[in-house]
Design a protein around this motif. Structure first.
Motif, mmCIF file in Angstrom:
data_model
loop_
_atom_site.group_PDB
_atom_site.id
_atom_site.type_symbol
_atom_site.label_atom_id
_atom_site.label_comp_id
_atom_site.label_asym_id
_atom_site.label_seq_id
_atom_site.Cartn_x
_atom_site.Cartn_y
_atom_site.Cartn_z
ATOM 1 N N ILE A 1 -1.080 12.744 -25.649
ATOM 2 C CA ILE A 1 -1.788 13.862 -25.020
ATOM 3 C C ILE A 1 -2.663 13.354 -23.878
ATOM 4 O O ILE A 1 -2.747 13.969 -22.809
ATOM 5 C CB ILE A 1 -2.626 14.614 -26.072
ATOM 6 C CG1 ILE A 1 -1.694 15.283 -27.089
ATOM 7 C CG2 ILE A 1 -3.520 15.655 -25.418
ATOM 8 C CD1 ILE A 1 -2.405 15.854 -28.271
ATOM 9 N N GLN A 2 -3.306 12.215 -24.093
ATOM 10 C CA GLN A 2 -4.190 11.667 -23.058
ATOM 11 C C GLN A 2 -3.406 11.296 -21.806
ATOM 12 O O GLN A 2 -3.872 11.493 -20.680
ATOM 13 C CB GLN A 2 -4.938 10.444 -23.598
ATOM 14 C CG GLN A 2 -6.029 10.756 -24.616
ATOM 15 C CD GLN A 2 -5.462 11.208 -25.965
ATOM 16 O OE1 GLN A 2 -4.351 10.813 -26.347
ATOM 17 N NE2 GLN A 2 -6.208 12.055 -26.662
ATOM 18 N N LYS A 3 -2.192 10.792 -21.976
ATOM 19 C CA LYS A 3 -1.402 10.380 -20.820
ATOM 20 C C LYS A 3 -0.879 11.567 -20.012
ATOM 21 O O LYS A 3 -0.539 11.416 -18.841
ATOM 22 C CB LYS A 3 -0.238 9.501 -21.274
ATOM 23 C CG LYS A 3 -0.662 8.111 -21.743
ATOM 24 C CD LYS A 3 0.547 7.291 -22.179
ATOM 25 C CE LYS A 3 0.135 5.916 -22.670
ATOM 26 N NZ LYS A 3 1.299 5.120 -23.132
ATOM 27 N N ILE A 4 -0.788 12.739 -20.635
ATOM 28 C CA ILE A 4 -0.434 13.930 -19.855
ATOM 29 C C ILE A 4 -1.519 14.193 -18.812
ATOM 30 O O ILE A 4 -1.253 14.680 -17.717
ATOM 31 C CB ILE A 4 -0.254 15.154 -20.776
ATOM 32 C CG1 ILE A 4 0.951 14.930 -21.697
ATOM 33 C CG2 ILE A 4 -0.051 16.428 -19.960
ATOM 34 C CD1 ILE A 4 1.121 16.002 -22.760
ATOM 35 N N ASN A 5 -2.764 13.887 -19.189
ATOM 36 C CA ASN A 5 -3.870 13.837 -18.228
ATOM 37 C C ASN A 5 -4.186 15.192 -17.610
ATOM 38 O O ASN A 5 -4.420 15.315 -16.408
ATOM 39 C CB ASN A 5 -3.562 12.817 -17.121
ATOM 40 C CG ASN A 5 -4.812 12.412 -16.343
ATOM 41 O OD1 ASN A 5 -5.914 12.423 -16.901
ATOM 42 N ND2 ASN A 5 -4.637 12.065 -15.088
ATOM 43 N N LEU A 6 -4.221 16.225 -18.449
ATOM 44 C CA LEU A 6 -4.672 17.529 -17.978
ATOM 45 C C LEU A 6 -6.197 17.559 -17.994
ATOM 46 O O LEU A 6 -6.821 17.404 -19.044
ATOM 47 C CB LEU A 6 -4.123 18.640 -18.877
ATOM 48 C CG LEU A 6 -2.633 18.941 -18.739
ATOM 49 C CD1 LEU A 6 -2.186 19.913 -19.819
ATOM 50 C CD2 LEU A 6 -2.326 19.496 -17.362
ATOM 51 N N THR A 7 -6.800 17.748 -16.840
ATOM 52 C CA THR A 7 -8.260 17.725 -16.724
ATOM 53 C C THR A 7 -8.835 19.057 -17.179
ATOM 54 O O THR A 7 -8.589 20.100 -16.559
ATOM 55 C CB THR A 7 -8.693 17.443 -15.280
ATOM 56 O OG1 THR A 7 -8.091 16.217 -14.848
ATOM 57 C CG2 THR A 7 -10.201 17.342 -15.181
ATOM 58 N N ALA A 8 -9.583 19.043 -18.268
ATOM 59 C CA ALA A 8 -10.144 20.277 -18.816
ATOM 60 C C ALA A 8 -11.148 20.892 -17.862
ATOM 61 O O ALA A 8 -11.787 20.208 -17.054
ATOM 62 C CB ALA A 8 -10.792 19.995 -20.169
ATOM 63 N N GLY A 9 -11.304 22.210 -17.980
ATOM 64 C CA GLY A 9 -12.261 22.933 -17.151
ATOM 65 C C GLY A 9 -13.634 22.989 -17.787
ATOM 66 O O GLY A 9 -13.977 22.184 -18.662
ATOM 67 N N GLU A 10 -14.410 23.976 -17.385
ATOM 68 C CA GLU A 10 -15.822 24.037 -17.782
ATOM 69 C C GLU A 10 -16.041 24.541 -19.204
ATOM 70 O O GLU A 10 -17.119 24.381 -19.760
ATOM 71 C CB GLU A 10 -16.579 24.948 -16.817
ATOM 72 C CG GLU A 10 -16.116 26.403 -16.839
ATOM 73 C CD GLU A 10 -16.919 27.294 -15.899
ATOM 74 O OE1 GLU A 10 -18.119 27.487 -16.165
ATOM 75 O OE2 GLU A 10 -16.330 27.780 -14.913
#
Length: 509
Positions: A22-31
């Motif tokens: 999941i970390q390697k997918i690297n979707l940057t979470a929002g606020e």
């Protein structure tokens, strides 16, 4: 038959294990922090049978519901979920609630029992179990999964959207009578469409959901079900298709009794898989037209439509399950890093489209209208085509929708403004007369009826019949002064109007 009504052969030969996280997918979470809930509601209008119980006992159709949302997290009581927690949902939806966890990767063949996949089970995800909604009024994405798939199949994308200020709600894809579908038939499509409509009703039970800002999203077969749902429902604002089957199985869509492309008028985006290599087309007996034919997109007339092709993604990798768990086909699949990068890019484009259509964000509008290279992406990674909607012929029904939205107030200014934009607009006298009477005989809508008559007389000032009907409206509501005035106007225009003559005699007494 989990992911592949169409492209199953791509998944069954020459496979190797992938290594992702999941970390390697690297979707940057929002606020926003993300909450997750799962529960089941029964649809008492439909019957259902538990397939694995091998009996004829019918129950109300169960609708398992998964929902991701912006949440308030309290460290002392909020539990951060793992992938294994999500798979507990999968067990329930597959009707194996009591299956031991150690059987998971063996029991469901699309998960594959590999050391890499076992490592996923303990990974922490971004969602927390059942916290409170954060205060707000959020747009909602209603999701339809792929063929016979789980509500959680795209959980990483759902968490990403929830962190950016959306609610995502999903239910599994299941057959009409049991868990099993028939094989991608029109009946299967209609059943899933009804489940989507059930969710469209369910969102009204949440005070934090803005039910005026609704988009549909679907993967594979879910895209087909969503396409027909849009043709039945007017309150959907946009649709996102993740390599949806409407591209591959247009004939299934056409057989629906609800099929009507003229009713498909909302923004539409389709994200497609990479070109299938000729070698695989030949060996796996796949029609070559899957690479180029897109009859649904080509047939749209009244929708702003966008079609993207992701050149590093095969069909399986348009879901979180696919990216994390699916074995790779070494004949055509890209590397894990390339797959995860493109899944990240897919998620970003879905977010931008939803921001543009549900939040009217100017930057997102520009992003969607730009070519990929203007957004900084090589055409070796993603390519795009688009088409703009034709102008819909604006008729009295559309005007009536505008009038309805403002409660039939200020109709004359609305008419003049609309006529300037659509010079061919015609509001028939008879239609206005019928509508005015319909409202006027309803005590709660009397003033709306009067407003309709005043508009009608603005357009047809010499109509004796309209004055007579307006007088009837006043007479019915015991406003005799205005009734007399309008009966007299009707008689001036038509001295032989017997109804006006009789009413005036009655009122004179």
């Amino acid at each position: 038959m989990r992911l592949a009504i169409l492209i199953v052969s791509l998944l069954l030969s020459t496979l190797y294990s992938g290594q992702t996280s999941i970390q390697k997918i690297n979707l940057t979470a929002g606020e926003f922090n993300v909450g997750f809930r799962h529960y089941t509601i029964n649809d008492s209008t439909r019957s259902y049978r538990i397939h694995n119980e091998f009996n004829n006992q019918l129950i109300y159709r169960p609708i398992p519901i998964s929902i991701w949302y912006p949440a308030t997290i309290e460290d002392s009581i909020s539990k951060q979920l793992t992938v294994l927690d999500y798979l507990e949902v999968l067990k329930e939806e597959e009707e194996w609630e009591n299956l031991p966890d150690y059987f998971l990767l063996d029991w469901f063949p699309y998960l594959w029992n590999t050391p890499e996949n076992k490592a996923h089970l303990s990974e922490r995800v971004n969602a927390f179990a059942d916290p409170e909604f954060i205060d707000g009024h959020f747009p909602v994405v209603v999701y339809a999964p792929s063929y016979q798939a789980s509500s959680i199949e795209n959980f990483a994308l759902f968490e990403y959207l929830a962190s950016k200020g959306f609610v995502v709600i999903s239910s599994p894809s299941r057959g009409t009578d049991t868990r099993l579908l028939e094989g991608g038939t029109t009946k299967d499509m209609e059943t899933q469409s009804r489940d989507v409509e059930f969710l469209l009703n369910e969102i009204h039970s949440y005070k934090n959901i803005d039910s005026e800002k609704v988009a549909l999203m679907g993967y594979s077969f879910g895209g087909l079900a969503n396409a027909v749902t849009v043709m039945k429902n007017k309150n959907i604002r946009a649709i996102v298709s993740l390599d949806g089957t409407e591209r591959y199985k247009y004939a299934v869509l056409e057989k629906s009794p609800y099929f009507d492309l003229d009713k498909f008028t909302i923004p539409y985006v389709h994200f497609a898989q990479k070109e299938i290599p000729e070698e695989i087309l030949n060996i796996d007996n796949i029609p070559a037209e899957l690479n180029y034919k897109f009859q649904f997109y080509d047939s749209l007339k009244y929708s702003n439509a966008y079609s993207y092709k992701f050149h590093d993604l095969t069909h399986s990798y348009f879901s979180s399950f696919g990216v994390l768990f699916a074995n790779r086909d070494k004949r055509q699949d890209k590397s894990d890093d390339e797959i995860m990068t493109s899944y990240n890019l897919l998620s970003e484009h879905a977010l931008q489209f939803l921001n543009a259509t549900l939040k009217n964000d100017e930057n997102s509008n520009a992003y969607i209208e730009n070519s990929p290279d203007k957004n900084g992406f090589s055409e070796n990674l993603i390519s795009k085509k688009e088409k703009k909607a034709n102008t819909i012929e604006f008729n009295y029904k559309y005007f009536n929708d505008l009038a309805f939205n403002q409660d039939y107030q200020d109709l004359i200014p609305l008419y003049e403004k609309t006529l300037a934009k659509y010079p061919n607009l015609q509001l028939e006298e008879g239609m206005l007369n019928t509508l005015g009477l319909r409202f006027s005989f309803d005590p709660l809508k009397f003033q709306q009826g009067i407003n309709v008559f005043l508009l009608a007389l603005h357009i047809y000032p010499d109509s004796s019949n309209l004055y007579d009907s307006l007088a009837e409206a006043y007479f019915y509501n015991k406003d005799f002064k205005n009734a007399i005035s309008n009966y007299k106007m009707s008689l001036e225009l038509n001295p032989e109007n017997q109804n006006a003559i009789d009413r005036l005699k009655q009122l004179d007494k």
